[in-house]
Design an enzyme around this catalytic site. Structure first.
Site, PDB file in Angstrom:
ATOM      1  CG  HIS A  49      -2.580 -57.433 -55.490  1.00 40.47           C
ATOM      2  ND1 HIS A  49      -3.565 -56.547 -55.368  1.00 40.47           N
ATOM      3  CD2 HIS A  49      -2.961 -58.459 -56.193  1.00 40.47           C
ATOM      4  CE1 HIS A  49      -4.509 -56.857 -56.009  1.00 40.47           C
ATOM      5  NE2 HIS A  49      -4.270 -58.186 -56.543  1.00 40.47           N
ATOM      6  NE  ARG A  59       0.834 -68.476 -56.085  1.00 41.74           N
ATOM      7  CZ  ARG A  59      -0.071 -67.383 -56.296  1.00 41.74           C
ATOM      8  NH1 ARG A  59      -0.288 -66.966 -57.373  1.00 41.74           N
ATOM      9  NH2 ARG A  59      -0.572 -66.770 -55.059  1.00 41.74           N
TER      10      ARG A  59
HETATM   11  C1  OGA Z   1      -5.883 -61.311 -59.043  1.00 45.86           C
HETATM   12  C2  OGA Z   1      -4.768 -61.498 -58.236  1.00 45.86           C
HETATM   13  C3  OGA Z   1      -3.503 -62.910 -57.002  1.00 45.86           C
HETATM   14  C4  OGA Z   1      -3.172 -64.569 -56.798  1.00 45.86           C
HETATM   15  O1  OGA Z   1      -6.473 -62.286 -59.858  1.00 45.86           O
HETATM   16  O2  OGA Z   1      -6.289 -60.342 -59.323  1.00 45.86           O
HETATM   17  O3  OGA Z   1      -4.370 -60.627 -57.587  1.00 45.86           O
HETATM   18  O4  OGA Z   1      -2.321 -64.925 -55.883  1.00 45.86           O
HETATM   19  N1  OGA Z   1      -4.451 -62.782 -57.918  1.00 45.86           N
HETATM   20  O5  OGA Z   1      -3.195 -65.184 -57.949  1.00 45.86           O
HETATM   21 NI    NI Z   2      -5.491 -58.939 -57.998  1.00 43.51          NI
END
Ligand code: OGA
Ligand code: NI
Length: 186
Positions: free
Chosen positions: A122, A132
């Protein structure tokens, strides 16, 4: 958020993470008390993320593509959006919903489940106008915990959290990337 609210959130996230981890373990023949035995509230962590507006969102990520190292991550986010998951080679945006939690499988559950559950890649896309916020609870075992596949033949060598972390630190230094589970393939 004030400190007591954050602490309360972490306690609830820990409770939820343990229940979900146990639920996901049911079909795999993993002992019911596996997570209770190997995780403690102090082995997991809560990360509060703030993504400031970025004037060049096409040139910059909020967070670069990665997998989480833990068993599973519970993400709470505001209404801005930007989180994307890689599915079948394509980036898919997660519709932001401040009332919902996103649960990601991490590397340790992929290893423990012998690849039945996949650690999801991701990233977070930067936003030009709006800042955000998100909170990610990383459900982790203690450093000494040895992660071993629950079925045979094992796809992965067994490793301790400590070894895994040290390998990541080496790889990040040498390559700029954590590399991750593929280092431990048999
Ligand atoms: C993380 C991550 C996602 C987000 O901190 O490892 O993937 O939406 N965060 O902030
Ligand atoms: Ni993450």
């Amino acid at each position: 958020m004030v400190r007591s609210t954050i602490e309360e959130y972490a306690v609830k996230a820990n409770f939820l993470a343990q229940r979900l981890a146990e639920y996901l373990a049911q079909n795999l023949g993993i002992k019911a008390n596996y997570f209770q035995e190997n995780c403690s509230p102090s082995s997991s962590s809560l990360r509060m993320n703030r993504y400031p507006p970025c004037p060049y969102p096409s040139m910059m990520f909020g967070i670069i593509p990665h997998t989480d190292t833990d068993f599973l991550t519970i993400v709470s986010q505001d209404q801005v959006g930007g989180l994307q998951l890689k599915r079948n080679g394509r980036w898919v945006s997660v519709k932001p919903n401040p009332k919902a939690l996103v649960v990601n499988i991490g590397d340790f559950y992929q290893a423990l489940s012998n690849g039945v559950y996949k650690s999801i890649t991701h990233r977070v896309i930067a936003n030009q106008e709006t800042e955000r916020y998100s909170a990610a609870y990383f459900y982790c075992p203690t450093y000494e915990t040895v992660i071993e596949s629950c079925s045979k033949p094992s796809l992965y060598k067994k490793f301790s959290f400590k070894e895994y972390r040290e390998q990541i630190q080496k790889d990040v230094k040498a390559t700029g990337d954590k590399v991750g589970l593929s280092r431990f393939l048999l």
